[in-house]
Design a protein around this motif. Structure first.
Motif, PDB file in Angstrom:
ATOM      1  N   THR A 201       0.311  -5.846   6.566  1.00 42.50           N
ATOM      2  CA  THR A 201       0.267  -4.994   5.386  1.00 42.50           C
ATOM      3  C   THR A 201       1.318  -5.463   4.389  1.00 42.50           C
ATOM      4  O   THR A 201       2.154  -6.333   4.694  1.00 42.50           O
ATOM      5  CB  THR A 201       0.518  -3.521   5.760  1.00 42.50           C
ATOM      6  N   ASN A 202       1.278  -4.918   3.173  1.00 34.87           N
ATOM      7  CA  ASN A 202       2.299  -5.199   2.172  1.00 34.87           C
ATOM      8  C   ASN A 202       3.634  -4.597   2.581  1.00 34.87           C
ATOM      9  O   ASN A 202       3.678  -3.497   3.137  1.00 34.87           O
ATOM     10  CB  ASN A 202       1.905  -4.592   0.816  1.00 34.87           C
ATOM     11  N   ARG A 203       4.728  -5.315   2.319  1.00 33.51           N
ATOM     12  CA  ARG A 203       6.070  -4.780   2.538  1.00 33.51           C
ATOM     13  C   ARG A 203       6.938  -5.155   1.339  1.00 33.51           C
ATOM     14  O   ARG A 203       6.695  -6.148   0.660  1.00 33.51           O
ATOM     15  CB  ARG A 203       6.690  -5.337   3.820  1.00 33.51           C
ATOM     16  N   GLY A 204       7.971  -4.357   1.124  1.00 33.98           N
ATOM     17  CA  GLY A 204       8.878  -4.654   0.034  1.00 33.98           C
ATOM     18  C   GLY A 204       8.408  -4.068  -1.283  1.00 33.98           C
ATOM     19  O   GLY A 204       7.455  -3.291  -1.349  1.00 33.98           O
ATOM     20  N   SER A 205       9.074  -4.458  -2.366  1.00 34.29           N
ATOM     21  CA  SER A 205       8.803  -3.875  -3.681  1.00 34.29           C
ATOM     22  C   SER A 205       7.578  -4.495  -4.355  1.00 34.29           C
ATOM     23  O   SER A 205       6.945  -3.859  -5.195  1.00 34.29           O
ATOM     24  CB  SER A 205      10.029  -4.040  -4.584  1.00 34.29           C
ATOM     25  N   ALA A 206       7.249  -5.731  -4.015  1.00 38.80           N
ATOM     26  CA  ALA A 206       6.093  -6.377  -4.638  1.00 38.80           C
ATOM     27  C   ALA A 206       4.806  -5.814  -4.029  1.00 38.80           C
ATOM     28  O   ALA A 206       4.677  -5.720  -2.814  1.00 38.80           O
ATOM     29  CB  ALA A 206       6.154  -7.880  -4.431  1.00 38.80           C
ATOM     30  N   MET A 207       3.886  -5.445  -4.876  1.00 40.50           N
ATOM     31  CA  MET A 207       2.631  -4.870  -4.409  1.00 40.50           C
ATOM     32  C   MET A 207       1.470  -5.699  -4.961  1.00 40.50           C
ATOM     33  O   MET A 207       1.247  -5.745  -6.171  1.00 40.50           O
ATOM     34  CB  MET A 207       2.492  -3.420  -4.861  1.00 40.50           C
ATOM     35  N   CYS A 208       0.767  -6.386  -4.068  1.00 40.86           N
ATOM     36  CA  CYS A 208      -0.385  -7.189  -4.478  1.00 40.86           C
ATOM     37  C   CYS A 208      -1.669  -6.410  -4.228  1.00 40.86           C
ATOM     38  O   CYS A 208      -1.770  -5.663  -3.256  1.00 40.86           O
ATOM     39  CB  CYS A 208      -0.432  -8.494  -3.680  1.00 40.86           C
ATOM     40  N   ASP A 226     -11.613  -2.449  -0.848  1.00 44.13           N
ATOM     41  CA  ASP A 226     -10.225  -2.351  -1.316  1.00 44.13           C
ATOM     42  C   ASP A 226      -9.274  -2.039  -0.167  1.00 44.13           C
ATOM     43  O   ASP A 226      -9.522  -1.132   0.632  1.00 44.13           O
ATOM     44  CB  ASP A 226     -10.109  -1.268  -2.394  1.00 44.13           C
ATOM     45  N   LEU A 227      -8.186  -2.807  -0.088  1.00 47.51           N
ATOM     46  CA  LEU A 227      -7.142  -2.578   0.906  1.00 47.51           C
ATOM     47  C   LEU A 227      -5.824  -2.174   0.269  1.00 47.51           C
ATOM     48  O   LEU A 227      -4.837  -1.976   0.970  1.00 47.51           O
ATOM     49  CB  LEU A 227      -6.916  -3.854   1.740  1.00 47.51           C
ATOM     50  N   THR A 228      -5.822  -2.079  -1.056  1.00 51.71           N
ATOM     51  CA  THR A 228      -4.588  -1.754  -1.754  1.00 51.71           C
ATOM     52  C   THR A 228      -4.172  -0.318  -1.491  1.00 51.71           C
ATOM     53  O   THR A 228      -2.987  -0.001  -1.416  1.00 51.71           O
ATOM     54  CB  THR A 228      -4.743  -1.987  -3.272  1.00 51.71           C
ATOM     55  N   GLY A 229      -5.127   0.574  -1.305  1.00 56.29           N
ATOM     56  CA  GLY A 229      -4.818   1.981  -1.063  1.00 56.29           C
ATOM     57  C   GLY A 229      -5.141   2.832  -2.262  1.00 56.29           C
ATOM     58  O   GLY A 229      -5.189   2.363  -3.399  1.00 56.29           O
ATOM     59  N   LEU A 230      -5.397   4.118  -1.997  1.00 59.26           N
ATOM     60  CA  LEU A 230      -5.755   5.041  -3.053  1.00 59.26           C
ATOM     61  C   LEU A 230      -4.668   6.086  -3.251  1.00 59.26           C
ATOM     62  O   LEU A 230      -3.799   6.267  -2.396  1.00 59.26           O
ATOM     63  CB  LEU A 230      -7.082   5.730  -2.711  1.00 59.26           C
ATOM     64  N   GLY A 231      -4.718   6.774  -4.359  1.00 55.28           N
ATOM     65  CA  GLY A 231      -3.765   7.852  -4.613  1.00 55.28           C
ATOM     66  C   GLY A 231      -2.546   7.388  -5.383  1.00 55.28           C
ATOM     67  O   GLY A 231      -2.370   6.216  -5.695  1.00 55.28           O
ATOM     68  N   ARG A 232      -1.670   8.344  -5.677  1.00 61.40           N
ATOM     69  CA  ARG A 232      -0.513   8.073  -6.540  1.00 61.40           C
ATOM     70  C   ARG A 232       0.438   7.062  -5.933  1.00 61.40           C
ATOM     71  O   ARG A 232       1.014   6.221  -6.626  1.00 61.40           O
ATOM     72  CB  ARG A 232       0.225   9.400  -6.810  1.00 61.40           C
ATOM     73  N   LEU A 233       0.629   7.096  -4.599  1.00 59.65           N
ATOM     74  CA  LEU A 233       1.606   6.212  -3.958  1.00 59.65           C
ATOM     75  C   LEU A 233       1.048   4.816  -3.680  1.00 59.65           C
ATOM     76  O   LEU A 233       1.807   3.909  -3.360  1.00 59.65           O
ATOM     77  CB  LEU A 233       2.092   6.836  -2.644  1.00 59.65           C
ATOM     78  N   LYS A 234      -0.257   4.634  -3.807  1.00 57.86           N
ATOM     79  CA  LYS A 234      -0.878   3.332  -3.565  1.00 57.86           C
ATOM     80  C   LYS A 234      -0.457   2.746  -2.220  1.00 57.86           C
ATOM     81  O   LYS A 234      -0.077   1.577  -2.105  1.00 57.86           O
ATOM     82  CB  LYS A 234      -0.514   2.354  -4.693  1.00 57.86           C
ATOM     83  N   LYS A 235      -0.492   3.539  -1.185  1.00 53.70           N
ATOM     84  CA  LYS A 235      -0.097   3.063   0.134  1.00 53.70           C
ATOM     85  C   LYS A 235      -1.122   2.056   0.635  1.00 53.70           C
ATOM     86  O   LYS A 235      -2.312   2.350   0.702  1.00 53.70           O
ATOM     87  CB  LYS A 235       0.006   4.234   1.110  1.00 53.70           C
TER      88      LYS A 235
END
Length: 251
Positions: A201-208, A226-235
């Motif tokens: 999964t993504n880690r750190g401040s950079a979000m791809c 989509d694997l980026t995630g949904l919602g305000r936090l984009k988890k």
């Protein structure tokens, strides 16, 4: 390998995995009695080998993709593959698959990726235009591998007492891959392991942005996912992979 639908492959393998495995009569324990290399009640000559593919539409009969072909040390053997003209493109892989020697060899990194090229027009144009990144992830379990070697009376692999676990990417520990911002890449990922599961999964401040295109060489019915995630936090949504899994991911 990178191959085209409709091609023929003649593959010759030379086995250089040490000396010829001793026969049962030649192996003696401290009491002078015959001792077989046994793993889970079966004979295991760890330096005999062969090759097996995952995902290719092939005959299981020798000299094609037969797991019963056996190549002793110091000898060579040819495998022949006829790739159908209508074979779909995808991300596949190969590894040794001689029963009771597979874990010792494939678990030590003897594995690789097979890419059947996508015929022109068979995938979306935006995917065709993506730059590819090849990522072969190998989970190394030193303690398990050295235990297998001892049980099989081997003296070529895994002569260690280390209890280390590590994941290598293209044979390197913790490498770096540089991506250009605003550009899409097609990652072809292979996960090779004896038994460990993998979660990425993504880690750190950079979000791809991440989108799943295919699993085990087969395109999703609805892609990309989509694997980026949904919602305000984009988890981000983790990518789950078991031994032998492949994934094509757009990042």
């Amino acid at each position: 390998w990178r191959i085209q639908p409709g091609c023929n492959i003649n593959l010759t393998i030379y086995n250089k995995l040490g000396n010829y495995s001793p026969s049962v009569a030649e192996v003696r324990n401290a009491q002078g009695e015959s001792q077989e290399p046994i793993i889970e009640f079966s004979k295991a000559y760890l330096n005999h080998t062969n090759i097996h593919t995952h995902g290719l539409h092939q005959s299981p009969v020798e000299p094609a993709d037969s797991i019963f072909m056996r190549l002793p040390p110091g000898e060579s053997m040819m495998w022949t593959y006829h790739i159908p003209a209508n074979h779909m493109g995808g991300t596949f892989w190969y590894h040794p698959h001689l029963h009771h020697a597979t874990a010792a060899q494939a678990g030590g990194g003897a594995a690789g990726m097979i890419i059947v090229e996508d015929p022109k027009g068979s995938i979306p144009e935006y995917v065709e235009q993506m730059e590819e990144k090849i990522l072969i992830l190998t989970a190394m379990d030193f303690e398990l591998s050295s235990s297998i070697e001892r049980q099989g009376l081997g003296n070529f692999f895994w002569q260690t007492e280390s209890k280390t676990n590590a994941v290598l990417a293209n044979g390197v520990h913790q490498p770096k891959v540089t991506l250009q911002q605003g550009k899409w890449y097609r990652f072809r990922i292979l996960y090779s392991a004896i038994e460990f599961l993998l979660q990425m999964t993504n880690r750190g401040s950079a979000m791809c942005s991440m989108k799943l295109l295919a699993k085990d060489g087969i395109w999703l019915d609805v892609a990309p996912r989509d694997l980026t995630g949904l919602g305000r936090l984009k988890k981000p949504i983790p990518i789950q992979m078991g031994p032998a899994n492949r994934a094509d991911i757009a990042i």
